[in-house]
Design a protein around this motif. Structure first.
Motif, PDB file in Angstrom:
ATOM      1  N   TYR A   1      36.161 -16.083   7.256  1.00  0.00           N
ATOM      2  CA  TYR A   1      36.124 -17.545   7.297  1.00  0.00           C
ATOM      3  C   TYR A   1      35.656 -18.052   8.662  1.00  0.00           C
ATOM      4  N   ARG A   2      36.118 -17.407   9.712  1.00  0.00           N
ATOM      5  CA  ARG A   2      35.689 -17.823  11.058  1.00  0.00           C
ATOM      6  C   ARG A   2      34.191 -17.595  11.245  1.00  0.00           C
ATOM      7  N   ALA A   3      33.690 -16.493  10.703  1.00  0.00           N
ATOM      8  CA  ALA A   3      32.260 -16.214  10.815  1.00  0.00           C
ATOM      9  C   ALA A   3      31.437 -17.250  10.061  1.00  0.00           C
ATOM     10  N   ILE A   4      31.891 -17.634   8.881  1.00  0.00           N
ATOM     11  CA  ILE A   4      31.189 -18.659   8.095  1.00  0.00           C
ATOM     12  C   ILE A   4      31.170 -19.981   8.869  1.00  0.00           C
ATOM     13  N   ALA A   5      32.314 -20.368   9.428  1.00  0.00           N
ATOM     14  CA  ALA A   5      32.396 -21.620  10.174  1.00  0.00           C
ATOM     15  C   ALA A   5      31.469 -21.598  11.386  1.00  0.00           C
ATOM     16  N   ALA A   6      31.400 -20.459  12.069  1.00  0.00           N
ATOM     17  CA  ALA A   6      30.541 -20.351  13.249  1.00  0.00           C
ATOM     18  C   ALA A   6      29.065 -20.401  12.869  1.00  0.00           C
ATOM     19  N   ALA A   7      28.731 -19.852  11.705  1.00  0.00           N
ATOM     20  CA  ALA A   7      27.326 -19.805  11.275  1.00  0.00           C
ATOM     21  C   ALA A   7      26.835 -21.143  10.737  1.00  0.00           C
ATOM     22  N   GLU A   8      27.758 -21.986  10.243  1.00  0.00           N
ATOM     23  CA  GLU A   8      27.357 -23.270   9.649  1.00  0.00           C
ATOM     24  C   GLU A   8      28.167 -24.419  10.245  1.00  0.00           C
ATOM     25  N   PRO A   9      28.032 -24.663  11.547  1.00  0.00           N
ATOM     26  CA  PRO A   9      28.857 -25.707  12.180  1.00  0.00           C
ATOM     27  C   PRO A   9      28.544 -27.113  11.696  1.00  0.00           C
ATOM     28  N   GLU A  10      27.341 -27.321  11.126  1.00  0.00           N
ATOM     29  CA  GLU A  10      27.006 -28.654  10.626  1.00  0.00           C
ATOM     30  C   GLU A  10      27.788 -28.986   9.353  1.00  0.00           C
ATOM     31  N   ARG A  11      28.252 -27.969   8.647  1.00  0.00           N
ATOM     32  CA  ARG A  11      29.008 -28.173   7.406  1.00  0.00           C
ATOM     33  C   ARG A  11      30.494 -27.936   7.591  1.00  0.00           C
ATOM     34  N   CYS A  12      30.871 -27.015   8.438  1.00  0.00           N
ATOM     35  CA  CYS A  12      32.250 -26.526   8.512  1.00  0.00           C
ATOM     36  C   CYS A  12      32.971 -27.021   9.760  1.00  0.00           C
ATOM     37  N   VAL A  13      34.256 -27.306   9.587  1.00  0.00           N
ATOM     38  CA  VAL A  13      35.140 -27.620  10.709  1.00  0.00           C
ATOM     39  C   VAL A  13      36.328 -26.665  10.632  1.00  0.00           C
TER      40      VAL A  13
END
Length: 210
Positions: free
Chosen positions: A171-183
């Motif tokens: 989950y942390r990797a996904i958030a880091a890869a898509e900061p425009e979508r994820c918080v």
């Protein structure tokens, strides 16, 4: 008519997704929005029929089989619930969505991420969430919360700590890869403080006065 928005809440076991979804839905409704609360797996009649199958202890599923079943349920969920709501200007808030498949079956169980990318392109296409709130908590804390609910543990909750650490890493990797979508939201505090952080993220990213 304006198109609605899709907000998803993601995270491992015991991060408080369902509680925070309900808190957020209530805040959005008080702000005057028409909101659909939903979940995955499930969220539509046919997708709910798959939920017990996936979460029951009896199913000895191969990881790729699980990913395919989740994708089938998501396709029904999108067709029956999410897309019709968005098309009429309603907002949708979902407890889990496609990031869960990437985290659980990909990072957690080893299905190649490229395979999951292909599934997501087929099923979700251009329907990715407008905002994803990643609720983050140490696996030990999350599992203690999950086991303290007084309910029978589902099959994921019985998996070892290493699996749950991989989920968090995913989950942390996904958030880091898509900061425009994820918080990424610290979910280690009390329910009210986490709810305040969730509202702040929605307010900042989507401009909703909540």
């Amino acid at each position: 008519m304006a198109h609605g928005r899709l907000i998803t809440l993601e995270g491992g076991e015991g991060t408080g997704k369902s509680v925070q979804r309900d808190r957020l839905v209530d805040a959005l409704r008080k702000a005057g929005l028409d909101v659909v609360a939903t979940r995955e797996p499930g969220g539509s009649p046919s997708a709910e029929a798959v939920r017990d199958l996936l979460l029951a202890h009896g199913g000895d599923w191969r990881p790729l089989s699980e990913a395919l079943i989740h994708a089938a349920a998501r396709s029904q969920h999108l067709a029956e619930t999410v897309r019709p709501a968005l098309a009429t200007g309603r907002w949708v808030v979902s407890d889990r969505f496609s990031d869960s498949t990437r985290a659980y079956q990909g990072w957690g169980q080893g299905v190649p991420l490229e395979t999951l990318d292909q599934l997501e392109r087929m099923v979700v296409a251009d329907g990715k969430p407008d905002l994803t709130l990643m609720l983050d908590v140490a696996p030990e804390v999350g599992l203690a919360r999950a086991h303290g609910r007084g309910q029978a543990a589902d099959r994921y909750e019985t998996m070892d700590l290493a699996f749950h650490q991989r989920l968090r890493d995913g989950y942390r990797a996904i958030a880091a890869a898509e900061p425009e979508r994820c918080v990424l939201i610290d979910a280690g505090g009390d329910v009210d403080s986490v709810a305040a952080a969730v509202r702040a993220a929605v307010r900042d990213r989507l401009g909703v006065p909540i």
